[in-house]
Design a protein around this motif. Sequence first.
Motif, PDB file in Angstrom:
ATOM      1  N   ASP A 133      41.752  55.526  27.587  1.00  0.00           N
ATOM      2  CA  ASP A 133      42.559  56.571  28.206  1.00  0.00           C
ATOM      3  C   ASP A 133      43.893  56.001  28.685  1.00  0.00           C
ATOM      4  N   PHE A 134      43.846  54.856  29.352  1.00  0.00           N
ATOM      5  CA  PHE A 134      45.068  54.222  29.842  1.00  0.00           C
ATOM      6  C   PHE A 134      45.933  53.718  28.683  1.00  0.00           C
ATOM      7  N   TYR A 135      45.299  53.192  27.660  1.00  0.00           N
ATOM      8  CA  TYR A 135      46.029  52.684  26.489  1.00  0.00           C
ATOM      9  C   TYR A 135      46.794  53.814  25.800  1.00  0.00           C
ATOM     10  N   LEU A 136      46.159  54.976  25.667  1.00  0.00           N
ATOM     11  CA  LEU A 136      46.778  56.096  24.963  1.00  0.00           C
ATOM     12  C   LEU A 136      47.962  56.681  25.731  1.00  0.00           C
ATOM     13  N   ARG A 137      48.001  56.478  27.035  1.00  0.00           N
ATOM     14  CA  ARG A 137      49.133  56.982  27.823  1.00  0.00           C
ATOM     15  C   ARG A 137      50.425  56.268  27.450  1.00  0.00           C
ATOM     16  N   VAL A 138      50.298  55.017  27.038  1.00  0.00           N
ATOM     17  CA  VAL A 138      51.464  54.209  26.680  1.00  0.00           C
ATOM     18  C   VAL A 138      51.699  54.216  25.167  1.00  0.00           C
ATOM     19  N   ASN A 139      50.605  54.180  24.410  1.00  0.00           N
ATOM     20  CA  ASN A 139      50.693  54.100  22.952  1.00  0.00           C
ATOM     21  C   ASN A 139      50.405  55.472  22.337  1.00  0.00           C
ATOM     22  N   LYS A 140      51.375  56.343  22.427  1.00  0.00           N
ATOM     23  CA  LYS A 140      51.167  57.739  22.048  1.00  0.00           C
ATOM     24  C   LYS A 140      51.128  57.953  20.531  1.00  0.00           C
ATOM     25  N   HIS A 141      51.578  56.983  19.751  1.00  0.00           N
ATOM     26  CA  HIS A 141      51.646  57.181  18.301  1.00  0.00           C
ATOM     27  C   HIS A 141      50.546  56.434  17.552  1.00  0.00           C
ATOM     28  N   THR A 142      49.603  55.867  18.285  1.00  0.00           N
ATOM     29  CA  THR A 142      48.491  55.176  17.630  1.00  0.00           C
ATOM     30  C   THR A 142      47.551  56.179  16.968  1.00  0.00           C
ATOM     31  N   SER A 143      46.857  55.728  15.935  1.00  0.00           N
ATOM     32  CA  SER A 143      45.868  56.596  15.281  1.00  0.00           C
ATOM     33  C   SER A 143      44.530  56.555  16.019  1.00  0.00           C
ATOM     34  N   MET A 144      44.414  55.649  17.001  1.00  0.00           N
ATOM     35  CA  MET A 144      43.172  55.553  17.768  1.00  0.00           C
ATOM     36  C   MET A 144      43.048  56.767  18.683  1.00  0.00           C
ATOM     37  N   ASN A 145      41.810  57.164  18.986  1.00  0.00           N
ATOM     38  CA  ASN A 145      41.628  58.379  19.779  1.00  0.00           C
ATOM     39  C   ASN A 145      40.355  58.311  20.619  1.00  0.00           C
ATOM     40  N   LYS A 146      40.257  59.241  21.552  1.00  0.00           N
ATOM     41  CA  LYS A 146      39.161  59.239  22.529  1.00  0.00           C
ATOM     42  C   LYS A 146      37.808  59.589  21.916  1.00  0.00           C
ATOM     43  N   ASP A 147      37.800  60.523  20.969  1.00  0.00           N
ATOM     44  CA  ASP A 147      36.490  60.920  20.426  1.00  0.00           C
ATOM     45  C   ASP A 147      35.867  59.797  19.602  1.00  0.00           C
ATOM     46  N   THR A 148      36.706  58.992  18.949  1.00  0.00           N
ATOM     47  CA  THR A 148      36.162  57.871  18.178  1.00  0.00           C
ATOM     48  C   THR A 148      35.647  56.768  19.095  1.00  0.00           C
ATOM     49  N   ILE A 149      36.396  56.451  20.154  1.00  0.00           N
ATOM     50  CA  ILE A 149      35.920  55.401  21.070  1.00  0.00           C
ATOM     51  C   ILE A 149      34.660  55.866  21.788  1.00  0.00           C
ATOM     52  N   THR A 150      34.536  57.165  22.031  1.00  0.00           N
ATOM     53  CA  THR A 150      33.331  57.676  22.692  1.00  0.00           C
ATOM     54  C   THR A 150      32.099  57.410  21.832  1.00  0.00           C
ATOM     55  N   LEU A 151      32.196  57.727  20.551  1.00  0.00           N
ATOM     56  CA  LEU A 151      31.060  57.477  19.663  1.00  0.00           C
ATOM     57  C   LEU A 151      30.867  55.977  19.425  1.00  0.00           C
ATOM     58  N   ALA A 152      31.961  55.258  19.204  1.00  0.00           N
ATOM     59  CA  ALA A 152      31.862  53.814  18.953  1.00  0.00           C
ATOM     60  C   ALA A 152      31.202  53.099  20.119  1.00  0.00           C
ATOM     61  N   SER A 153      31.518  53.514  21.334  1.00  0.00           N
ATOM     62  CA  SER A 153      30.971  52.830  22.510  1.00  0.00           C
ATOM     63  C   SER A 153      29.519  53.197  22.781  1.00  0.00           C
ATOM     64  N   LEU A 154      29.007  54.221  22.089  1.00  0.00           N
ATOM     65  CA  LEU A 154      27.597  54.578  22.253  1.00  0.00           C
ATOM     66  C   LEU A 154      26.736  54.111  21.081  1.00  0.00           C
ATOM     67  N   VAL A 155      27.369  53.532  20.066  1.00  0.00           N
ATOM     68  CA  VAL A 155      26.593  52.976  18.947  1.00  0.00           C
ATOM     69  C   VAL A 155      26.783  51.464  18.802  1.00  0.00           C
ATOM     70  N   PHE A 156      27.629  50.867  19.642  1.00  0.00           N
ATOM     71  CA  PHE A 156      27.937  49.449  19.456  1.00  0.00           C
ATOM     72  C   PHE A 156      26.692  48.572  19.556  1.00  0.00           C
ATOM     73  N   ASN A 157      25.710  49.003  20.356  1.00  0.00           N
ATOM     74  CA  ASN A 157      24.511  48.198  20.597  1.00  0.00           C
ATOM     75  C   ASN A 157      23.291  48.736  19.859  1.00  0.00           C
ATOM     76  N   ILE A 158      23.528  49.552  18.845  1.00  0.00           N
ATOM     77  CA  ILE A 158      22.438  50.244  18.150  1.00  0.00           C
ATOM     78  C   ILE A 158      21.503  49.271  17.438  1.00  0.00           C
ATOM     79  N   GLY A 159      21.984  48.069  17.142  1.00  0.00           N
ATOM     80  CA  GLY A 159      21.176  47.086  16.433  1.00  0.00           C
ATOM     81  C   GLY A 159      19.971  46.582  17.202  1.00  0.00           C
TER      82      GLY A 159
END
Length: 279
Positions: A133-159
């Motif tokens: 959230d803080f990163y996106l406030r400064v880097n407004k033109h990045t392709s990264m987004n909140k919905d992807t980090i939300t899913l990524a952060s809930l599957v990172f430990n799936i192994g």
Amino acid sequence: MSTENALLTILIDRINNDTLVLPTLPEIAVRVRQAADDPEVNLMQMADVISHDPALAARMIKVANSAFMGRTVKVNTLNQAVTRIGLRQIKNIATAMAMEQLFVSHNKLIKTYMDKAWEKTLKVACQAITVMDFYLRVNKHTSMNKDTITLASLVFNIGVLPILTEAERHPEVFANPSFLAHAIQKLAGKIGGAIMREWDFTDEFVEVAESWSNPNYKPEHVCYVDFIRVGAIIEGILQVSDKTAALQVYVDKGVLRSLEMFEDDSYHDILEDVKTMFL
């Protein structure tokens, strides 16, 4: 051969032979993702798909009402929630909210481990989402987004899931928690990447699950792995000898604006709001 080494050998053999039983994506998540990939689907139809899982429907309303979505006017219905979140984001957000369904077991001992694994996942997720959230406030033109980090952060430990499931057949290994920790450290990344591929997730999710805990993986570009690692370092999930020095790496890389941001009231306000999505 000790029981621990035998289990480790079994796990490695099954990974190498592609015979390790991997968890399946929750049915509701599959239906949501299929609907989201349909170019003809509309918001009403998507709401109807989600409504078949009351727990997920309630979660989606909670997400829609969070500051995470940047809105202050509350919504009260699933249709309103889906409209606010939008079809582009709903695929990852809904999948993320369904992940908890995987961390269950009818075995008391395994359930304890599953609960702890999910608790760690949520702690890292809340930090990673807030940092993003803080990163996106400064880097407004990045392709990264909140919905992807939300899913990524809930599957990172799936192994960890197949490891615990396999260990359930060898209950004696639970007398040695350090062995399980070793098995998870050694194998969870490779298994996590295999699960992401099995689920047909995109490369960024494979990268997160496979590489977040690998100290030799040091991408030069800012990626979702960075946000997971920052969250894991803050929560003590990723062990480092010097937490300040480890986090400074991400200041230098541009992921964090400064280390002082973690003391900022606004950071803690967002963090608390993110936490409410998962409670």
